[in-house]
Enzyme design. Structure first.
Site, PDB file in Angstrom:
ATOM      1  N   ARG A 151     -41.709 -38.970 112.694  1.00  0.00           N
ATOM      2  CA  ARG A 151     -41.115 -39.039 114.040  1.00  0.00           C
ATOM      3  C   ARG A 151     -42.049 -38.343 115.030  1.00  0.00           C
ATOM      4  O   ARG A 151     -42.199 -38.766 116.169  1.00  0.00           O
ATOM      5  CB  ARG A 151     -39.716 -38.402 114.072  1.00  0.00           C
ATOM      6  CG  ARG A 151     -39.178 -38.289 115.492  1.00  0.00           C
ATOM      7  CD  ARG A 151     -37.667 -38.054 115.625  1.00  0.00           C
ATOM      8  NE  ARG A 151     -37.050 -37.330 114.546  1.00  0.00           N
ATOM      9  CZ  ARG A 151     -37.164 -36.003 114.352  1.00  0.00           C
ATOM     10  NH1 ARG A 151     -37.871 -35.263 115.171  1.00  0.00           N
ATOM     11  NH2 ARG A 151     -36.563 -35.434 113.338  1.00  0.00           N
ATOM     12  N   ASP A 191     -43.459 -49.150 136.547  1.00  0.00           N
ATOM     13  CA  ASP A 191     -43.259 -50.057 135.415  1.00  0.00           C
ATOM     14  C   ASP A 191     -44.252 -51.209 135.586  1.00  0.00           C
ATOM     15  O   ASP A 191     -44.125 -52.037 136.484  1.00  0.00           O
ATOM     16  CB  ASP A 191     -41.801 -50.559 135.420  1.00  0.00           C
ATOM     17  CG  ASP A 191     -41.490 -51.443 134.217  1.00  0.00           C
ATOM     18  OD1 ASP A 191     -42.426 -52.077 133.686  1.00  0.00           O
ATOM     19  OD2 ASP A 191     -40.313 -51.518 133.830  1.00  0.00           O
TER      20      ASP A 191
HETATM   21  N1  PLP Z   1     -39.060 -53.173 132.192  1.00  0.00           N
HETATM   22  C1  PLP Z   1     -39.117 -54.479 132.468  1.00  0.00           C
HETATM   23  C2  PLP Z   1     -39.850 -54.961 133.683  1.00  0.00           C
HETATM   24  C3  PLP Z   1     -38.472 -55.408 131.626  1.00  0.00           C
HETATM   25  O1  PLP Z   1     -38.520 -56.707 131.913  1.00  0.00           O
HETATM   26  C4  PLP Z   1     -37.758 -54.914 130.494  1.00  0.00           C
HETATM   27  C5  PLP Z   1     -37.042 -55.841 129.587  1.00  0.00           C
HETATM   28  O2  PLP Z   1     -36.881 -56.999 129.884  1.00  0.00           O
HETATM   29  C6  PLP Z   1     -37.731 -53.543 130.263  1.00  0.00           C
HETATM   30  C7  PLP Z   1     -38.389 -52.695 131.121  1.00  0.00           C
HETATM   31  C8  PLP Z   1     -36.992 -52.976 129.081  1.00  0.00           C
HETATM   32  O3  PLP Z   1     -37.777 -53.143 127.941  1.00  0.00           O
HETATM   33  P1  PLP Z   1     -37.195 -53.340 126.434  1.00  0.00           P
HETATM   34  O4  PLP Z   1     -36.426 -54.620 126.447  1.00  0.00           O
HETATM   35  O5  PLP Z   1     -38.443 -53.386 125.614  1.00  0.00           O
HETATM   36  O6  PLP Z   1     -36.347 -52.157 126.165  1.00  0.00           O
END
Ligand code: PLP
Length: 398
Positions: free
Chosen positions: A52, A190
């Site tokens: 982990r 993101d």
């Molecule tokens: N960020 C974005 C832009 C996404 O499109 C998604 C999922 O669709 C996520 C985060 C979340 O990721 P995960 O589905 O791998 O948890």
């Protein structure tokens, strides 16, 4: 091993991955082990005591992703939301988040339905409007979370401009994990839709980059994963602590799959983008289509920002069909090469209906305000032959 001066394609294939010292195997082994034998109590090799906390296949992936984002530190997670959960644990009750209005539905949900119960407030704002963004800050804002291009409306947020706004905020010394250093709010980007091949938010002033590796980084629709990348040593240390303390780590096999995938990220992204440009042009001229949104189209409201901050426009397109839900439903049932399904970023083309599928967790009034209406479909353009994809769309539309 690659050098820092090496370019993306070289780093993608080699960074973090020296041949296995025992056998010379060129591919990083899948270290399927939960624990490691110690020579004497507490005497561990290279920090490996329990998987982990640390696993060699994960270490290789984390180094590889860090190299691609130009970061000093990389952390891998069992999902994109696992990575987001780790970041949100940097906060304490009473803190406030400024959140981009058009984030992935699950990113909104974890704040709205989980962390709000722990005393963390958030304000959603259209971050293409810098004045509105500035007024969304409060004295308690400790985190700014943005996505660009956004999911699903493909808005493009000027990362450098939001970083400047964030830097102008007074630094606070109430981050419980680092009281010694007053900090401005932490800016998280993101980068799932763009990938490090098209955009590097850290170089534009972000503190942390996050990915849902489930998407383009994985690229083959066979693994769920997430990542955080940062060059801030204190932030990295706290995130590393939280990664181990909260435990949302990926399996060694998932790390192996992601390592295999990053080797072709640049090639895939080039083809995703080239196909998407052709499909966006085709849809724009089709009479059954009311509106097409793609950052590479000159009609996109933030096209100039995209041109400046990205090295291409990616593989995601949204389109509004004339005739609302009945037309959208008929179209989605008729496509054959495009598969109707959630997720995105795989080599195969996917299509979906955000209002019913990926963004159902966004309250209807928010969806309406964002333009996620019943005629809206989202395309994740794969790397098949563009002419075949266009024929498929054309047949379904007519
Ligand atoms: N960020 C974005 C832009 C996404 O499109 C998604 C999922 O669709 C996520 C985060 C979340 O990721 P995960 O589905 O791998 O948890």
């Amino acid at each position: 091993m690659p050098e820092t001066s090496h370019r993306f394609a070289t780093l993608a294939i080699h960074a973090g991955q020296a041949p296995d010292p025992t056998t010379g195997a060129i591919m990083t082994p899948v270290y399927m082990t939960s624990t490691y034998v110690q020579a004497s109590p507490g005497v561990v090799k290279d920090g490996y005591d329990y998987s982990r906390s640390k696993n060699p296949t994960r270490t290789a992936l984390e180094s590889n992703l860090a190299a691609l984002e130009g970061a000093r530190h990389g952390l891998a997670f069992s999902s994109g939301l696992g990575a987001m959960d780790c970041v949100l644990h940097l906060l304490k009750s009473g803190d406030h988040v400024v959140l981009c209005d058009d984030v992935y539905g699950g990113s909104f949900r974890i704040i709205d339905k989980v962390f709000s119960h722990l005393g963390i407030a958030a304000t959603r704002v259209d971050m293409t409007d810098l004045r509105a963004t500035e007024s969304a800050f409060t004295d308690n804002t400790r985190l700014v979370w943005l996505e660009t291009p956004t999911n699903p409306m493909l808005k493009v947020v000027d990362i450098a401009a939001v970083a400047t706004l964030t830097r102008r905020r007074p630094a606070a010394s109430d981050f419980t994990w680092d009281k010694a250093t007053p900090r401005k709010p932490i800016l998280v980007v993101d980068n799932t839709f763009a990938t490090p091949f098209l955009q590097n938010p850290l170089s534009l002033g972000a503190d942390i980059v996050t990915h849902s590796c489930t998407k383009y980084i994985g690229g083959h629709s066979d693994v769920v994963g997430g990542a955080l990348l940062t060059s801030d040593d204190a932030l990295a240390a706290r995130l590393r602590f939280l990664q181990n303390a909260c435990g949302a780590v990926p399996s060694p096999m998932d790390c192996f799959l992601l390592l295999r995938s990053t080797k072709t990220l640049h090639v895939r992204m080039e083809r995703h983008g080239a196909n998407a440009v052709k499909i966006a042009d085709f849809l724009s001229s089709h009479r059954a289509v009311e509106k097409v949104t793609y950052p590479g189209l000159t009609s996109h409201p933030q096209h100039e920002i995209a041109k400046r901050q990205m090295r291409g426009y990616g593989g995601m397109i949204t389109a509004v069909l004339k005739g609302g839900l009945p037309s959208a439903r008929r179209f989605l049932e008729r496509v054959k090469l495009f598969s109707l399904g959630e997720s995105l970023g795989g080599v195969e083309s996917l299509i979906e209906h955000p209002a019913i599928m990926t963004h159902a967790s966004v309250p209807p009034e928010n969806r309406k305000a964002l333009g996620i209406d019943d005629g809206l479909v989202r395309l994740s353009v794969g790397i098949e032959d563009a002419a075949d994809l266009i024929n498929d769309l054309n047949t379904a539309l007519s």
